[in-house]
Each structure stands twice: as structure tokens, then as C-alpha cells.
Enzyme design. Structure first.
Site, short mmCIF file in Angstrom:
data_model
loop_
_atom_site.label_atom_id
_atom_site.label_comp_id
_atom_site.label_asym_id
_atom_site.label_seq_id
_atom_site.Cartn_x
_atom_site.Cartn_y
_atom_site.Cartn_z
N LYS A 10 2.15 -3.43 7.33
CA LYS A 10 2.42 -3.61 5.89
C LYS A 10 3.87 -3.22 5.59
O LYS A 10 4.54 -3.87 4.77
CB LYS A 10 1.47 -2.76 5.04
CG LYS A 10 0.02 -3.21 5.05
CD LYS A 10 -0.20 -4.61 4.47
CE LYS A 10 -0.04 -4.67 2.97
NZ LYS A 10 -0.42 -6.00 2.43
N THR A 59 0.83 -1.22 0.00
CA THR A 59 0.00 0.00 0.00
C THR A 59 0.86 1.26 0.00
O THR A 59 1.99 1.25 0.51
CB THR A 59 -0.91 -0.01 1.25
OG1 THR A 59 -1.54 1.25 1.39
CG2 THR A 59 -0.11 -0.26 2.53
N ASP A 60 0.29 2.34 -0.51
CA ASP A 60 0.98 3.64 -0.44
C ASP A 60 1.04 4.16 1.00
O ASP A 60 1.81 5.08 1.29
CB ASP A 60 0.30 4.67 -1.36
CG ASP A 60 -1.17 4.93 -1.03
OD1 ASP A 60 -1.74 4.26 -0.14
OD2 ASP A 60 -1.76 5.82 -1.68
N GLU A 61 0.23 3.57 1.90
CA GLU A 61 0.18 4.08 3.28
C GLU A 61 1.50 3.87 4.02
O GLU A 61 1.74 4.50 5.05
CB GLU A 61 -0.97 3.44 4.06
CG GLU A 61 -2.30 3.75 3.41
CD GLU A 61 -3.51 3.49 4.30
OE1 GLU A 61 -3.36 3.33 5.51
OE2 GLU A 61 -4.63 3.47 3.74
N TYR A 82 -1.91 -0.56 11.00
CA TYR A 82 -2.05 -1.22 9.69
C TYR A 82 -0.83 -0.95 8.80
O TYR A 82 -0.18 -1.87 8.31
CB TYR A 82 -3.33 -0.75 8.98
CG TYR A 82 -3.34 -1.07 7.50
CD1 TYR A 82 -3.44 -2.38 7.06
CD2 TYR A 82 -3.23 -0.05 6.54
CE1 TYR A 82 -3.42 -2.68 5.69
CE2 TYR A 82 -3.21 -0.35 5.18
CZ TYR A 82 -3.31 -1.66 4.76
OH TYR A 82 -3.28 -1.96 3.41
P1 NAD Z 1 -9.74 -7.42 2.16
O1 NAD Z 1 -9.73 -7.07 3.60
O2 NAD Z 1 -10.95 -7.13 1.34
O3 NAD Z 1 -9.43 -8.98 1.99
C1 NAD Z 1 -8.45 -9.64 2.72
C2 NAD Z 1 -8.62 -11.14 2.52
O4 NAD Z 1 -7.55 -11.81 3.21
C3 NAD Z 1 -9.94 -11.69 3.07
O5 NAD Z 1 -10.52 -12.59 2.16
C4 NAD Z 1 -9.52 -12.39 4.35
O6 NAD Z 1 -10.37 -13.49 4.70
C5 NAD Z 1 -8.12 -12.86 3.99
N1 NAD Z 1 -7.26 -13.05 5.18
C6 NAD Z 1 -7.08 -12.18 6.21
N2 NAD Z 1 -6.25 -12.73 7.13
C7 NAD Z 1 -5.88 -13.94 6.64
C8 NAD Z 1 -5.03 -14.96 7.12
N3 NAD Z 1 -4.37 -14.84 8.29
N4 NAD Z 1 -4.87 -16.08 6.36
C9 NAD Z 1 -5.51 -16.21 5.19
N5 NAD Z 1 -6.34 -15.29 4.69
C10 NAD Z 1 -6.53 -14.16 5.41
O7 NAD Z 1 -8.46 -6.71 1.55
P2 NAD Z 1 -8.26 -6.02 0.12
O8 NAD Z 1 -8.83 -4.65 0.17
O9 NAD Z 1 -8.68 -6.97 -0.94
O10 NAD Z 1 -6.67 -5.87 0.11
C11 NAD Z 1 -5.86 -6.90 -0.44
C12 NAD Z 1 -4.40 -6.49 -0.29
O11 NAD Z 1 -4.18 -5.25 -0.95
C13 NAD Z 1 -3.95 -6.29 1.16
O12 NAD Z 1 -2.65 -6.80 1.29
C14 NAD Z 1 -3.96 -4.78 1.35
O13 NAD Z 1 -3.02 -4.37 2.31
C15 NAD Z 1 -3.58 -4.32 -0.05
N6 NAD Z 1 -4.08 -2.99 -0.43
C16 NAD Z 1 -5.42 -2.74 -0.41
C17 NAD Z 1 -5.87 -1.49 -0.82
C18 NAD Z 1 -7.34 -1.16 -0.84
O14 NAD Z 1 -7.68 0.00 -1.14
N7 NAD Z 1 -8.24 -2.08 -0.58
C19 NAD Z 1 -4.96 -0.51 -1.22
C20 NAD Z 1 -3.60 -0.81 -1.19
C21 NAD Z 1 -3.16 -2.06 -0.81
O1 TDX Z 2 -17.18 6.22 6.86
C1 TDX Z 2 -16.07 6.69 6.56
N1 TDX Z 2 -15.89 8.05 6.49
C2 TDX Z 2 -14.71 8.64 6.13
O2 TDX Z 2 -14.61 9.88 6.10
C3 TDX Z 2 -14.94 5.84 6.21
C4 TDX Z 2 -15.07 4.34 6.26
C5 TDX Z 2 -13.76 6.45 5.86
N2 TDX Z 2 -13.63 7.81 5.82
C6 TDX Z 2 -12.37 8.40 5.33
C7 TDX Z 2 -11.09 7.91 5.97
C8 TDX Z 2 -10.11 8.06 4.83
O3 TDX Z 2 -9.65 9.40 4.74
O4 TDX Z 2 -12.28 8.03 3.96
C9 TDX Z 2 -10.92 7.76 3.58
C10 TDX Z 2 -10.80 6.33 3.09
O5 TDX Z 2 -11.00 5.47 4.20
P1 TDX Z 2 -10.89 3.86 4.06
O6 TDX Z 2 -11.84 3.39 3.01
O7 TDX Z 2 -11.00 3.28 5.42
O8 TDX Z 2 -9.45 3.69 3.43
P2 TDX Z 2 -7.98 4.09 3.94
O9 TDX Z 2 -7.93 4.23 5.42
O10 TDX Z 2 -7.52 5.27 3.13
O11 TDX Z 2 -7.17 2.76 3.52
C11 TDX Z 2 -7.47 2.08 2.29
O12 TDX Z 2 -6.55 2.39 1.28
C12 TDX Z 2 -5.23 1.92 1.43
C13 TDX Z 2 -7.50 0.57 2.47
O13 TDX Z 2 -8.46 0.25 3.47
C14 TDX Z 2 -6.15 0.04 2.82
O14 TDX Z 2 -6.17 -1.38 2.91
C15 TDX Z 2 -5.19 0.44 1.75
O15 TDX Z 2 -3.89 0.05 2.05
#
Ligand code: NAD
Ligand code: TDX
Length: 332
Positions: free
Chosen positions: A154, A123-125, A150
Site C-alpha cells: 500500500k 491505510t494508516d498501516e 500488505y
Molecule cells: P476488500 O478485501 O473487502 O475488497 C477488495 C475488493 O477488491 C474485492 O471486491 C476484490 O475482488 C477486489 N480486487 C482485489 N484484487 C483485484 C484486482 N486485481 N482487480 C480488480 N479487483 C480486485 O477490501 P476493503 O476492506 O473493502 O478495502 C478497500 C480499500 O480500502 C483497500 O485499498 C484497502 O487497502 C483500504 N483500506 C481498508 C481498510 C479496512 O479496514 N478494511 C482500512 C484502511 C484502508
Molecule cells: O481473529 C482475529 N483475532 C485477532 O486478535 C483477527 C482476524 C484479528 N485479530 C487482531 C489483529 C489486529 O490487531 O485484530 C486486529 C484487527 O485485525 P484485522 O481485522 O485483520 O485488521 P488489521 O490487520 O488491523 O488491518 C485492517 O485495517 C487496516 C484491514 O484489514 C486493512 O485492510 C486496513 O488497511
């Protein structure tokens, strides 16, 4: 290719499996997922009968199951993680277990079985936060500065992946991408939470002043970026992946969604801010664009409208999880 996809029942993992089997129908995929609250088998129901796809329920921290599955594939694509920042504020330990120990368990098995190809999704975080109103962007050379449990977990996993490259020659690549959006995203995350709240006649919840900025990446564009890195990426390298070229605040996005859904500002509720809330993310994706010829496929507004339509048409997919996610917010 034969791939082990971890976290395939999650948001990005399920989109990736669907993308990959459509594009490369003779490849084989095994997914390992422990089905936490964020894992939904219903996200894969159209794929479950595909003979080139298998689902295994198990934990990435379990060395026995990980060893067995890694021995059967040539490539590991590692999505499984605890991914929700708000949950990491409430319970950091499980983030350390899954994101750090789980990644190390996979790396060890990949090393043991002849240095398997390993792609790590991050992630960019991990880069921290940028100042509002500047042009600064994260890129592959930005120093790490994670600020939530988180992102710290990561960051730890990224460092381990690079350590296995330098120390053991494991053929790794890493993508650090921005906020994904699109179909099959859990209703606990910002965009689907807003859309489903409005579909249920509720208000959207804006943290703090709403002037926080995220870079938004359409999930299937993220999948095509991973595809480009797996096929053409340089071993040992990191690629930052983003979707936008200008800043949109959370409030800007809220206003777009309200307009697209025929609502107005009376549907906004300002709520308590997230502790340690990162102010701004922006991603420079010129390396993957120049070296691997990748770019996002369509405008943000177009994909946002498609996403609203998808949530409207797939209410049975999210109705139950919505109860879980709103319960989490009530008790956090
Ligand atoms: P998500 O939370 O939707 O899904 C995570 C999945 O991993 C789920 O199916 C969960 O059951 C499984 N999981 C969790 N713990 C586990 C364990 N111990 N063993 C096996 N399976 C397990 O996540 P996502 O949004 O699909 O993110 C996927 C990846 O991308 C993550 O590594 C996250 O850090 C990264 N990422 C996500 C975002 C985003 O915006 N969603 C952005 C940047 C990076
Ligand atoms: O109800 C809400 N109201 C609100 O203002 C929620 C759920 C979030 N927010 C804000 C918080 C953040 O500024 O919106 C922005 C996005 O929030 P999230 O969807 O929780 O994402 P973020 O915390 O930015 O992280 C996401 O992007 C990077 C993913 O959950 C991570 O897994 C990924 O690495």
C-alpha cells in the site's frame, strides 16, 4: 459525475457505491472488480438493477480493460486491493501485483485520457506502529514505515499516486484511514469474525495478549470522508481519517461484543500471535475536520451494536464466506 469505482464488490467499495447512488442519484458508476475471494456480488444485489450502475468483471492489472473503462469516466475512486494482513504474510506476491502494479495501471490510463481526477484509498498501516500507552497519533506528516507485505505494498501504491501528481500533474488525492467496520465486511476480519463465531456458538480468537490497539472507523463515515475529499479536497493532498478519540484494545472490543451478545469471557480463546503484529494505531483526523468539516457521525458503541444486529439479520450473506475464511485460518 461519472465514476469508475475499483473493488466495488468488496467491503468498503460496496458501501461507497450504495452511499453515493443514494446521495447523488443522477451520477453514474461503473465498478471494476475481479471478484477475488473477497469480492461478493451479493453485497450489491440491491443496486444491480439501478440504470446508473454497471458492473464489469476484470482485473486492475489488465491495461486493456482499464484503459477502456477509464476513457468512459471523469473520476476514478480506487479501492481495489488485496487487503488482509494475514494473507500477505502467507502470499506476498499477489499484494505486489494488485496493490502496486494495479494502481500503476490505473494511473497510467488516467494520465493517458487527459489527466482524470484520481482518488486513492489507503491505510494508516503505511505509517508503521505506535507505542502502547502514549498519546502519539499518525497524521499527514508521519514518515512512512510499513512493516507487513500488505502495508509495504500500500505504501508503494501511495508513492506512485504522489509521483503521478508531481511528475505528470495528475489531479490526485489520497485518504489514509484506520480500521473500518460495519455491514458487508468479510468474516475474515476481526470484528465480523468475532460476531459470526459467537453467532455460530464458537469462541472468539484473540491473537497474542490481545493488547493491540486499532483506531476504528465506521464504514459509512469513511464514505462521507471520501465524499468530502472528492468534492472539496485540495488536489495533491493527503487526508488521514480515523474514528476514535481514545484507545480501545482488541480485548476491550471483545469484552464489549461479548456483553452486547450476552456472552462472557469463557468464549475467549487466545491463539498464536500474528508475525510482525503492529502494536498500536491511532489517527489524528484534525486536518479533514478543520479543512473539510468532516467528523464521525456517532459513537463507536452505537455503531458496534448496529453492526452486531446487521450480522445477526443477514446470516445468508455471510454463511458461505465464513467457511472460506475459517479454512484460511486453519491452513495459514
Ligand atoms: P476488500 O478485501 O473487502 O475488497 C477488495 C475488493 O477488491 C474485492 O471486491 C476484490 O475482488 C477486489 N480486487 C482485489 N484484487 C483485484 C484486482 N486485481 N482487480 C480488480 N479487483 C480486485 O477490501 P476493503 O476492506 O473493502 O478495502 C478497500 C480499500 O480500502 C483497500 O485499498 C484497502 O487497502 C483500504 N483500506 C481498508 C481498510 C479496512 O479496514 N478494511 C482500512 C484502511 C484502508
Ligand atoms: O481473529 C482475529 N483475532 C485477532 O486478535 C483477527 C482476524 C484479528 N485479530 C487482531 C489483529 C489486529 O490487531 O485484530 C486486529 C484487527 O485485525 P484485522 O481485522 O485483520 O485488521 P488489521 O490487520 O488491523 O488491518 C485492517 O485495517 C487496516 C484491514 O484489514 C486493512 O485492510 C486496513 O488497511
Amino acid at each position: 459525475m461519472k465514476l469508475l469505482v475499483t473493488g466495488g464488490a468488496g467491503f468498503i467499495g460496496s458501501n461507497f457505491i450504495r452511499y453515493w447512488l443514494e446521495k447523488y442519484p443522477s451520477d453514474q458508476i461503473i465498478t471494476l472488480d475481479s471478484l477475488t475471494y473477497a469480492g461478493h456480488l451479493s453485497s450489491l444485489s440491491d443496486i444491480e438493477k439501478n440504470p446508473n450502475y454497471a458492473f464489469v468483471k476484470g482485473d486492475i492489472t489488465d491495461p486493456v480493460i482499464v484503459d477502456e473503462l477509464v476513457s468512459q469516466v471523469d473520476t476514478i475512486v480506487h479501492f481495489a486491493a488485496e487487503s488482509h494482513v494475514d494473507r500477505s504474510v502467507k502470499d506476498p506476491l499477489v499484494f505486489v501485483k494488485t496493490n502496486i502494479i494495479g494502481t500503476q495501471t490505473l494511473l497510467e490510463a488516467a494520465k493517458k485520457h487527459g489527466n482524470k481526477r484520481f482518488h486513492h484509498i489507503s491505510t494508516d498501516e503505511v505509517f508503521g506502529a505506535l507505542t502502547l500507552g502514549t498519546d502519539a497519533k499518525f497524521d499527514e506528516n508521519t514518515p512512512y514505515d510499513p512493516r507487513s507485505p500488505y502495508s509495504a505494498s500500500k505504501a508503494g501504491s501511495d508513492h506512485l499516486v504522489r509521483a503521478y501528481f508531481h511528475t505528470f500533474g495528475l489531479p490526485i488525492t489520497i485518504t489514509n484511514c484506520s480500521n473500518n467496520f460495519g455491514p458487508y465486511q468479510d468474516t475474515e476480519k476481526f470484528i465480523p469474525r468475532m460476531i459470526t463465531n459467537l453467532l455460530q456458538g464458537e469462541k472468539v480468537k484473540i491473537y497474542g495478549d490481545g493488547l493491540y490497539v486499532r483506531d476504528w472507523l465506521y464504514v459509512l463515515d469513511h464514505c462521507s470522508a471520501i465524499d468530502a475529499v472528492l468534492k472539496k479536497g485540495k488536489i495533491g493532498d493527503t487526508y488521514t481519517v480515523g474514528g476514535l478519540t481514545k484507545d480501545y484494545s482488541n480485548l476491550d472490543i471483545t469484552m464489549m461484543i461479548l456483553k452486547m451478545m450476552g456472552k462472557d469471557e469463557s468464549s475467549i480463546e487466545y491463539v498464536t500471535d500474528r508475525p510482525g503484529h503492529d502494536r498500536r494505531y491511532a489517527v489524528n483526523w484534525s486536518k479533514i475536520n478543520k479543512e473539510l468539516d468532516w467528523s464521525p457521525s456517532a459513537d463507536f458503541d452505537f455503531r458496534l451494536q448496529e453492526t452486531i444486529t446487521w450480522y445477526n439479520s443477514n446470516q445468508s450473506w455471510w454463511k458461505d464466506m465464513k467457511i472460506t475464511s475459517e479454512n484460511f485460518y486453519k491452513n495459514k
